[in-house]
Design an enzyme around this catalytic site. Structure first.
Site, PDB file in Angstrom:
ATOM      1  N   VAL A   1       0.808  -1.217   0.000  1.00 34.51           N
ATOM      2  CA  VAL A   1       0.000   0.000   0.000  1.00 34.51           C
ATOM      3  C   VAL A   1       0.849   1.279   0.000  1.00 34.51           C
ATOM      4  CG1 VAL A   1      -0.177   0.229   2.509  1.00 34.51           C
ATOM      5  CG2 VAL A   1      -2.064   1.006   1.067  1.00 34.51           C
ATOM      6  N   TYR A   2       2.120   1.201   0.345  1.00 31.10           N
ATOM      7  CA  TYR A   2       2.937   2.407   0.446  1.00 31.10           C
ATOM      8  C   TYR A   2       3.127   3.050  -0.928  1.00 31.10           C
ATOM      9  CZ  TYR A   2       4.262   0.849   5.160  1.00 31.10           C
ATOM     10  OH  TYR A   2       4.250   0.443   6.476  1.00 31.10           O
ATOM     11  N   SER A   3       2.711   4.302  -1.027  1.00 28.61           N
ATOM     12  CA  SER A   3       2.804   5.050  -2.289  1.00 28.61           C
ATOM     13  C   SER A   3       2.211   4.252  -3.443  1.00 28.61           C
ATOM     14  CB  SER A   3       4.248   5.454  -2.586  1.00 28.61           C
ATOM     15  OG  SER A   3       4.693   6.419  -1.664  1.00 28.61           O
ATOM     16  N   ASN A   4       1.155   3.506  -3.130  1.00 36.95           N
ATOM     17  CA  ASN A   4       0.419   2.751  -4.152  1.00 36.95           C
ATOM     18  C   ASN A   4       1.330   1.806  -4.934  1.00 36.95           C
ATOM     19  OD1 ASN A   4      -1.876   4.505  -3.517  1.00 36.95           O
ATOM     20  ND2 ASN A   4      -0.758   6.073  -4.645  1.00 36.95           N
TER      21      ASN A   4
END
Length: 317
Positions: free
Chosen positions: A50-53
């Site tokens: 999920v980090y920075s998509n």
């Protein structure tokens, strides 16, 4: 599996065009931190789908080319990575699809540690553990599995079911723990110590709150404060500033910076394996590595812990 005393948290990698993560670093700045961390002996890197998509994983994968076997890679699954009903949670479908996405992003055929980001109340823990066991034993896509912030009863239930059904066991607990947030000391940390599960504290510096950059009754102006909705909601109570001010006092007497002292306090806890730090500058990284050499005296620990007051439970969402 042996890991360095500090872990690089890769939530700060992504770039200003990453929606919801506008305060993060692009590839060149991220790689500088990764390269310097490896030079300093850090071999442990933690990211999430999920980090920075997904861009955080992509940056880590690109930066690790040619040295994959020299590092320990950890990533996580479970938080929303899209708007659809199957783009979140820990169902077999979501976990299997996102594991393949993560492997592609990281440019590897396996991760050393695959963690559930949060508890999924819509999927039975039996299904979750069966899926993760399949990833480890059949697909060889992960070496170990780990948990993250949840209630102690949930972690105990998961460990019991793993033992009863001969499924992979959570080998680590990545939880919210720092000098300004110590609720984990009530149940989760004693459970982990009893079960022999090391902890990997996230937000060891309270998203920058424990660096001393924020002042009581002064309006925060940092980009991180404006863009990171969790920073302001988790800290900034009067009692939290009591902790910071005591931290600054003790750090000043010892001749170190508040962030170094806050990290040294965590490192003296026997349940802590490797705090997950998130430097955004090489200079910050170098300062935090120096904290591993700080030796805490019992009187200093007592003074640092004295101002703490109970918090509502934070970080399980």
């Amino acid at each position: 599996m042996r890991v360095s005393r500090l872990c690089i948290g890769c939530m700060s990698f992504g770039g200003p065009d990453a929606r919801g993560f506008e305060w993060t670093l692009g590839y060149d700045d991220s790689k500088r931190i990764i390269d310097r961390a490896i030079d300093l002996g850090i071999n442990f890197f933690d990211t999430a789908d999920v980090y920075s998509n997904g861009k955080s994983e992509q940056i880590v994968g690109r930066a690790m080319q040619g040295r994959r076997n020299d590092v320990v890679l950890a990533t996580k699954v479970g938080l929303p990575t899209g708007d659809g009903p199957d783009e979140m949670g820990l169902s077999r479908k979501h976990v299997m699809r996102n594991l393949q996405r993560s492997l592609t992003n990281l440019k590897t055929d396996r991760v050393d540690l695959y963690q559930i980001h949060r508890w999924d109340y819509d999927t039975t823990i039996e299904e979750v553990l069966q899926t993760l066991t399949h990833a480890v034993r059949d697909l060889n896509a992960a070496d170990h599995i780990g948990g993250s912030s949840m209630w102690a009863w949930q972690f105990a239930k998961a460990l019991h079911i793993s033992d009863r059904l001969d499924l992979e066991r959570f080998k680590t607990m990545q939880n919210h723990y720092n000098l300004a947030y110590r609720e984990e000391e009530r149940e989760m940390i004693p459970l982990c110590k009893d079960e022999g599960v090391p902890i990997l504290p996230w937000s060891p510096l309270g998203r920058g709150f424990l660096t001393g950059r924020y002042r009581r009754r002064a309006k925060p102006s940092s980009v991180r404060y404006r863009k990171d909705r969790y920073l302001g909601s988790r800290y900034f109570r009067p009692e939290d500033f009591d902790v910071v001010e005591r931290l600054e006092e003790v750090a000043g007497e010892k001749g170190v910076k508040p962030a170094q002292m806050a990290l040294a306090w965590l490192l003296c806890k026997d349940a802590v394996a490797s705090p997950i730090i998130g430097p955004t500058k090489v200079e910050q990284l170098e300062e935090l590595v120096e904290a591993t050499a700080i030796r805490m005296k019992s009187g200093e620990i007592k003074r640092l812990e004295e101002p703490y007051r109970p918090h509502p439970v934070l970080g399980h969402e």
